[in-house]
Design an enzyme around this catalytic site. Structure first.
Site, PDB file in Angstrom:
ATOM      1  CG  HIS A 119      -2.002  -1.059   1.071  1.00  0.00           C
ATOM      2  ND1 HIS A 119      -2.357  -1.902   2.097  1.00  0.00           N
ATOM      3  CD2 HIS A 119      -2.776  -1.406   0.006  1.00  0.00           C
ATOM      4  CE1 HIS A 119      -3.309  -2.724   1.672  1.00  0.00           C
ATOM      5  NE2 HIS A 119      -3.584  -2.455   0.407  1.00  0.00           N
ATOM      6  CB  ALA A 120       0.995   4.016  -2.424  1.00  0.00           C
ATOM      7  NE  ARG A 121      -3.903   4.646   2.988  1.00  0.00           N
ATOM      8  CZ  ARG A 121      -5.206   4.861   2.924  1.00  0.00           C
ATOM      9  NH1 ARG A 121      -5.663   6.013   2.469  1.00  0.00           N
ATOM     10  NH2 ARG A 121      -6.054   3.933   3.311  1.00  0.00           N
ATOM     11  CD  GLU A 122      -0.533   0.351   4.383  1.00  0.00           C
ATOM     12  OE1 GLU A 122       0.162  -0.682   4.389  1.00  0.00           O
ATOM     13  OE2 GLU A 122      -1.775   0.335   4.219  1.00  0.00           O
ATOM     14  NE  ARG A 152      -6.367   0.034   0.704  1.00  0.00           N
ATOM     15  CZ  ARG A 152      -6.113  -0.731   1.761  1.00  0.00           C
ATOM     16  NH1 ARG A 152      -5.376  -0.279   2.744  1.00  0.00           N
ATOM     17  NH2 ARG A 152      -6.591  -1.960   1.824  1.00  0.00           N
ATOM     18  NE  ARG A 161      -9.603  -5.620   0.911  1.00  0.00           N
ATOM     19  CZ  ARG A 161      -8.657  -5.291   1.789  1.00  0.00           C
ATOM     20  NH1 ARG A 161      -7.408  -5.694   1.613  1.00  0.00           N
ATOM     21  NH2 ARG A 161      -8.959  -4.557   2.850  1.00  0.00           N
ATOM     22  CG  HIS A 216       0.183  -4.128   4.935  1.00  0.00           C
ATOM     23  ND1 HIS A 216      -0.717  -3.697   3.997  1.00  0.00           N
ATOM     24  CD2 HIS A 216       0.607  -5.344   4.519  1.00  0.00           C
ATOM     25  CE1 HIS A 216      -0.842  -4.612   3.045  1.00  0.00           C
ATOM     26  NE2 HIS A 216      -0.049  -5.632   3.341  1.00  0.00           N
ATOM     27  CE1 TYR A 261      -3.854   4.058  12.117  1.00  0.00           C
ATOM     28  CE2 TYR A 261      -3.224   4.610   9.882  1.00  0.00           C
ATOM     29  CZ  TYR A 261      -4.118   4.682  10.938  1.00  0.00           C
ATOM     30  OH  TYR A 261      -5.284   5.385  10.780  1.00  0.00           O
ATOM     31  CD  GLU A 265      -1.968  -3.756   8.865  1.00  0.00           C
ATOM     32  OE1 GLU A 265      -1.524  -2.603   8.707  1.00  0.00           O
ATOM     33  OE2 GLU A 265      -2.625  -4.355   8.009  1.00  0.00           O
TER      34      GLU A 265
HETATM   35  C1  BHK Z   1      -4.388  -7.956   6.049  1.00  0.00           C
HETATM   36  C2  BHK Z   1      -4.255  -9.189   5.439  1.00  0.00           C
HETATM   37  C3  BHK Z   1      -5.208  -9.607   4.521  1.00  0.00           C
HETATM   38  C4  BHK Z   1      -6.267  -8.779   4.214  1.00  0.00           C
HETATM   39  C5  BHK Z   1      -6.388  -7.525   4.824  1.00  0.00           C
HETATM   40  C6  BHK Z   1      -5.440  -7.109   5.742  1.00  0.00           C
HETATM   41  C7  BHK Z   1      -5.563  -5.797   6.399  1.00  0.00           C
HETATM   42  C8  BHK Z   1      -4.943  -4.689   5.601  1.00  0.00           C
HETATM   43  C9  BHK Z   1      -5.751  -4.441   4.345  1.00  0.00           C
HETATM   44  O1  BHK Z   1      -5.261  -4.784   3.258  1.00  0.00           O
HETATM   45  O2  BHK Z   1      -6.855  -3.886   4.434  1.00  0.00           O
HETATM   46  C10 BHK Z   1      -4.931  -3.415   6.404  1.00  0.00           C
HETATM   47  C11 BHK Z   1      -4.114  -2.385   5.732  1.00  0.00           C
HETATM   48  O3  BHK Z   1      -3.853  -2.338   4.575  1.00  0.00           O
HETATM   49  C12 BHK Z   1      -3.495  -1.359   6.508  1.00  0.00           C
HETATM   50  O4  BHK Z   1      -2.163  -1.668   6.384  1.00  0.00           O
HETATM   51 ZN    ZN Z   2      -1.715  -1.928   4.054  1.00  0.00          ZN
END
Ligand code: BHK
Ligand code: ZN
Length: 442
Positions: free
Chosen positions: A201-204, A259, A277, A329, A331, A403
Site C-alpha cells: 500500500h503506497a501510503r504506508e 493506497r 485485494r 503494512h 498501521y 501492521e
Molecule cells: C491484512 C491481510 C489480509 C487482508 C487484509 C489485511 C488488512 C490490511 C488491508 O489490506 O486492508 C490493512 C491495511 O492495509 C493497513 O495496512
Molecule cells: Zn496496508
C-alpha cells in the site's frame, strides 16, 4: 531561465533562473483529493530568515479575486494569473514572506483548505543548485522517494556481492522495474528461503522504510550477530523493497494518501486496484469492492494488477523453497496470519498463533510497543484477496502480515523520528519468526 511574464520586479531575486525548476519541486508534499473532490488550498508560514523566504502552495478555488484580496501581491505559478482560475482546477501561488500572515488569515477566514508545498523556497532553490543527482540523499531514517530507493538498490547490491544479489521480477504498470534482493551466503546447494515485501500500500511509508532497514541490518550484522549469521548461512531471504512502486511514487509527488496501484482501464475514470485485494484467495468475496473508484477495489480479475502478477509468479516459481511469506503494512500494531477471507481457522492455526505471540513479545521487549496477534478476519476485518492468505493456500505455511506503528496518533504520517525505533523493534519480531522457520523447515 526565468522568462515568464512576471520575472523581474515582483518576483525578485529568488526566481532568477529558477522558476521552471521550482515548479517541478512544487509538486512535492501535496495531498489533494480525487478529481471532483473538495478543493485544496495552500499557504503557511515560511522560515523568515531572509527577506527572500517564500512559501509555495497549491490548491483549488473558484473565486480568487473575491476571496483573496492579496491576489495582486501573490505570484501565480499555475494557472498563469488570477483571471485564469476556474472551478475545480489546481492553483499554485508563491507568497512573498511579507504577505504570509495576510494570505494565511484570508485563507482561514474564507475556509479554504490549503497545503504548503515548499516551506522555505530559498532552501529549495539552494538545494537545486548544488548539482547533485538527487536533492535528498538516501537515508535509513528518512522516507526515501523512489528515485533514492532505486539508486540504493543498485548501490547496496553491487557493494555486497558476497551476501546479496538482485533480480528484476517484472515491471510495474508505469514501467518501473520491480527488483527483488536476495540476501544469503552463496551456496552450491539450493537453500530454503523466506520472501518479504514492503509497500503493497503506497501510503504506508514506514513499511517501505522497514525493508531498507532490514537489508542494511542483515548485511551489517552478518558475521557478528549469531542469529543473523546462522539465518543467512542456512537460508536466503528475498526482499521486495517496494511492491507498489507506482503508487509509492504517486504519494511523493501528488497524493500522500494514495493506497492502490496506478493502473487505468477504459470504462472508468478511476485509477488503480488494491493489491491486497487482488490476490487469488477468495477473490472479491468479502471486504473488497468491485467499484474501481473504491480504495479497496479488488481489480477486474485476480492478478489483474501487474505488480501482483509479478510477485505471484515469483512465489509460484520458487514455491518449493519458500518456507515463509512476510508482508509489511502499517498501521495498527498487529501481527496477522490466515485467514482473512474466511473465519475458518488455518490448518496450522495454533502454531501460527504461537509464533505470532512469540514475535510480538520479542518486539515488545525493546520499547514496550504492544502488538495484537491473530487471524486476519477475526482480528481486523474479513477481507479477501490478501497476499498472506494466497501464499498460505499455495503452501507457504509461515505467512504473516505485519501492521507496524502506530495505533492512530499519526497513522500513515508516522514521523521520521520513529523510523529507527519502529524498525529496531520490528527486526526482533521478524528474526523471531525466521528463527522458528529455520528450526522447523518442512
Ligand atoms: C491484512 C491481510 C489480509 C487482508 C487484509 C489485511 C488488512 C490490511 C488491508 O489490506 O486492508 C490493512 C491495511 O492495509 C493497513 O495496512
Ligand atoms: Zn496496508
Amino acid at each position: 531561465m526565468c522568462n515568464g511574464p512576471r520575472c523581474g520586479a515582483t518576483i525578485g531575486r529568488t526566481c532568477q533562473g529558477q522558476k521552471k525548476d521550482l515548479m517541478g519541486q512544487s509538486k512535492v508534499d501535496i495531498g489533494r483529493g480525487e478529481k471532483g473532490g473538495e478543493g485544496a488550498w495552500g499557504v503557511e508560514r515560511a522560515e523568515e530568515e531572509e527577506e527572500e523566504a517564500f512559501v509555495c502552495v497549491r490548491g483549488r478555488e473558484s473565486d480568487w479575486d473575491n476571496t483573496l484580496p492579496t491576489s495582486s501581491s501573490v505570484d501565480f505559478w499555475s494557472p498563469e494569473s488570477a483571471e485564469l482560475v476556474n472551478i475545480d482546477i489546481d492553483v499554485d501561488i508563491r507568497v512573498p514572506a511579507m504577505y504570509l500572515d495576510m494570505v494565511y488569515t484570508t485563507l482561514q477566514q474564507s475556509d479554504m483548505e490549503h497545503e504548503v508545498l515548499i516551506e522555505d523556497l530559498q532552501s529549495a532553490v539552494d538545494g537545486q543548485m548544488d548539482n547533485k543527482p538527487s536533492p535528498r540523499a538516501h537515508s535509513y531514517t528518512k522516507y526515501n522517494n523512489w528515485d533514492n530507493i532505486q539508486s540504493w538498490i543498485a548501490s547496496i547490491s553491487s557493494s555486497n556481492s558476497n551476501l546479496i544479489s538482485k533480480q528484476v521480477i517484472g515491471n510495474t504498470y508505469e514501467g518501473r522495474p520491480m527488483t527483488v534482493l536476495k540476501l544469503g551466503k552463496t551456496s552450491s546447494s539450493t537453500k530454503p528461503a523466506i520472501f518479504m515485501d514492503c509497500g503493497i500500500h503506497a501510503r504506508e511509508w514506514i513499511s517501505t522504510a522497514f525493508c531498507q532497514w532490514f537489508v542494511k541490518e542483515a548485511l551489517s550484522t552478518y558475521g557478528s550477530d549469531s542469529q543473523m549469521t546462522s539465518l543467512l548461512d542456512q537460508m536466503d531471504v528475498f526482499v521486495l523493497p517496494v511492491f507498489n512502486i507506482d503508487g509509492y511514487d504517486f504519494t511523493h509527488k501528488s497524493n500522500r494518501m494514495w493506497r492502490k496501484t496506478r493502473s487505468k482501464r477504459s470504462g472508468s475514470s478511476c485509477y488503480g486496484a488494491d493489491p491486497n485485494r487482488n490476490f487469488n484467495a477468495g477473490w472479491c468475496t468479502v471486504g473488497a469492492s468491485s467499484n474501481p473508484c473504491s480504495d479497496t477495489f479488488c481489480g477486474h480479475q485476480p492478478e489483474s494488477e501487474i505488480e501482483v502478477k509479478n510477485v505471484a509468479d515469483f512465489i509460484r516459481r520458487n514455491k518449493s523453497i519458500l518456507k515463509a511469506y512476510i508482508t509489511i503494512h502499517s498501521y495498527s500494531q498487529l501481527l496477522l496470519f490466515p485467514y482473512s477471507y474466511s473465519f475458518s481457522l488455518a490448518a496450522d492455526h495454533s502454531e501460527l498463533l504461537k509464533v505470532a505471540d512469540g514475535a510480538s513479545a520479542a518486539l515488545r521487549s525493546l520499547y514496550g510497543t504492544r502488538y495484537t496477534s491473530g487471524p486476519g478476519a477475526a482480528t481486523i476485518y474479513p477481507a479477501a484477496g490478501g497476499s498472506d492468505d494466497w501464499a498460505y493456500d499455495l503452501g507457504v505455511k509461515y505467512s504473516y502480515t505485519f501492521e507496524l506503528r502506530d495505533t492512530g496518533r499519526y497513522g500513515f504520517l508516522l514521523p521520521e523520528s520513529q523510523i529507527e525505533p519502529t524498525c529496531e523493534e520490528t527486526m526482533l519480531a521478524v528474526k523471531y519468526i525466521a528463527a522458528h522457520v529455520q528450526k522447523n523447515l518442512y
